[in-house]
Design an enzyme around this catalytic site. Structure first.
Site, mmCIF file in Angstrom:
data_model
loop_
_atom_site.group_PDB
_atom_site.id
_atom_site.type_symbol
_atom_site.label_atom_id
_atom_site.label_comp_id
_atom_site.label_asym_id
_atom_site.label_seq_id
_atom_site.Cartn_x
_atom_site.Cartn_y
_atom_site.Cartn_z
ATOM 1 N N ASP A 84 1.185 -1.569 0.126
ATOM 2 C CA ASP A 84 -0.057 0.217 0.129
ATOM 3 C C ASP A 84 0.784 0.985 -0.209
ATOM 4 O O ASP A 84 1.878 1.366 0.365
ATOM 5 C CB ASP A 84 -1.191 -0.151 1.629
ATOM 6 C CG ASP A 84 -0.370 0.306 2.779
ATOM 7 O OD1 ASP A 84 0.929 -0.925 2.880
ATOM 8 O OD2 ASP A 84 -0.177 1.082 3.249
ATOM 9 N N GLU B 155 0.320 -0.808 6.102
ATOM 10 C CA GLU B 155 1.174 -0.364 6.731
ATOM 11 C C GLU B 155 1.072 1.048 6.653
ATOM 12 O O GLU B 155 1.263 2.291 7.837
ATOM 13 C CB GLU B 155 2.645 -0.935 5.798
ATOM 14 C CG GLU B 155 3.823 -0.499 6.847
ATOM 15 C CD GLU B 155 4.298 1.045 6.602
ATOM 16 O OE1 GLU B 155 5.212 1.217 7.841
ATOM 17 O OE2 GLU B 155 4.091 1.697 5.594
#
Length: 450
Positions: free
Chosen positions: A91, A153
């Site tokens: 991400d 994250e």
């Protein structure tokens, strides 16, 4: 027969065009886990990563526990060989104001030897460094591997602990490589051995039941914005040092960070003085820091001539190694409640927290890593450095896998601009990172195979 260093260097050089092409394809996927964004793109990103790992011969699955999808790929170790966990995240941060980018954030572009695009450095290049090393070995991998690629994250890893606990046995390993940090400089590799923790919180002050006319009532009544501003200034003393009692801090960072380099890399405007005292590395590695990230208030162009009843700030506290997020939050909350001016009401609420960490970087695995890095950078030994940022889940890995050696590495350099506009990856350094990871796996196999 095991592959030699010469073999691995040649294999990485052979694989780099395909690795770069796959990296560019990942960068084109706007996988942002924040609320309000299209999470089907995060799903698309996880699927792409899973396909890459399957292409390396790993048994791969996409997993989730209430949050965004993570990817786990596994390949069993040869008899007597160790298992290495390779972590990264797929991400990315939101782009912010796209007008501040020189080119489309999700269309990778090379300029002056750097690849520009959101996630090009943080952390899709980390994913591809793992893939590059696996491709270099082909079917001659000397260790077992578990590749764990997280999907949220940048949004706080809210479901990560649940994923790790649900898949503990699948993730169990002898060595953990976390490719989400950076190197000291272009041409100077590093191992990250300490990271600060984090506490994010909100402070909201209230002075009125509702907005009132600034002419009729201004003067005796303090408005909420002024009240909040005065409260926020109490977080630092006149020198800019953190003024909250109860936060941990120390001095003694071993690496020098020249002020002129720090100012250039931080983009500090001419004339602005740095705050606090001590070395630069102490101030960003081993001492607490408090920043105001945002304020809820009327925008200037739509502000009425009225006293605002409430104002709210988001405050970020970076915790020095050795501190604890629970006690740190309590200390900041107590400070804000004590120093709120003029009898205003203040409400302090916790958003999220994460622990700092210190890594004892001694032993055969760290020797193997340092040798790999020195070889990849043609004889330049890595430095041990701290990081002012936070990767709270490292503490989870330390707790669940206490016998595992944890290596924090990465692909970024001081000019990568992660989280900001024009994020970029130095392509020459990226190839060195890929060589280093391949050599690391080779060295760990030789050091730990029984």
């Amino acid at each position: 027969m095991s592959l030699s260093e010469t073999d691995l260097r040649a294999a990485i050089a052979r694989e780099m065009p395909g690795v770069r092409a796959d990296l560019e394809n990942l960068v084109r996927i706007p996988g942002i886990a924040f609320e309000g964004f299209d999470h089907t793109q995060v799903e698309r990103s996880a699927t792409a990563v899973a396909e890459l790992l399957r292409g390396c011969g790993l048994e791969t699955e996409i997993v989730r526990h209430g949050g965004q999808p993570a990817v786990i790929g596994r390949k069993a170790a040869p008899a007597g060989a160790p298992t290495v966990l390779l972590y990264a995240h797929h991400d990315v941060q939101p782009t912010g104001d796209v007008s501040l980018w020189t080119s489309d954030p999700f269309e990778p572009v090379e300029r002056d030897g750097r690849l520009y695009g959101r996630g090009a450095a943080d952390d899709k290049a980390g994913v591809m460094a793992h893939v590059a090393a696996l491709r270099a070995f082909g079917d001659q991998l000397p260790v077992g591997v578990v590749v764990f690629v997280e999907g949220e994250e940048e949004y706080g890893s809210d479901s990560l602990n649940d994923i790790i606990e649900a898949h503990t046995e699948e993730l169990r390993s002898d060595v953990i490589v976390i490719a989400d940090s950076g190197n000291w400089d272009i041409g100077q590799p590093a191992l990250t051995t300490s990271l600060r923790g984090i506490v994010n919180l909100f402070a909201e002050v209230k002075v009125l039941k509702n907005a009132v006319h600034s002419g009729m009532f201004g003067g005796p009544i303090p408005d909420a914005l002024m009240t909040l501003a005065r409260l926020l200034t109490t977080l630092h003393d006149e020198n800019g040092d953190v003024a909250v009692d109860g936060l941990v801090g120390r001095e003694g960072a071993s690496v020098d960070y020249p002020e002129d380099r720090f100012r250039e890399e931080g983009g500090v405007v001419d004339g602005v003085k740095l705050i606090g005292h001590g070395t630069i590395t102490d101030r960003i590695w081993t001492k607490p820091a408090i920043s105001v990230l945002g304020i809820d208030a009327p925008r200037t162009f739509e502000a009425a001539n009225a006293l605002q009843p409430t104002a709210k700030a988001k405050i970020s506290v970076r915790l020095a190694p050795g501190d604890d997020p629970i006690s740190a939050y309590a200390a900041v909350r107590a400070h804000l409640e004590k120093y709120v001016p003029w009898g205003a009401q203040v409400e302090v609420t916790l958003e999220a927290g994460g622990s700092p960490c210190v890594i004892d970087a001694t032993g055969p695995v760290y020797d193997a890593a340092r040798a790999a890095f020195a070889s990849a950078w043609d004889g330049t030994a890595p430095v041990d450095m701290g990081v002012g940022g936070s990767i709270p889940f490292i503490a989870t890995f330390q707790e669940l896998f206490p016998a595992a050696a944890i290596l924090v590495t990465g692909v970024e350099d001081p000019y990568s601009g992660a989280h900001g506009p024009d994020e970029s990856l130095h392509l020459g350094e990226f190839e060195r990172v890929c060589v280093a990871e391949a050599l690391l796996l080779k060295n760990v196999a030789e050091a730990l195979t029984s």
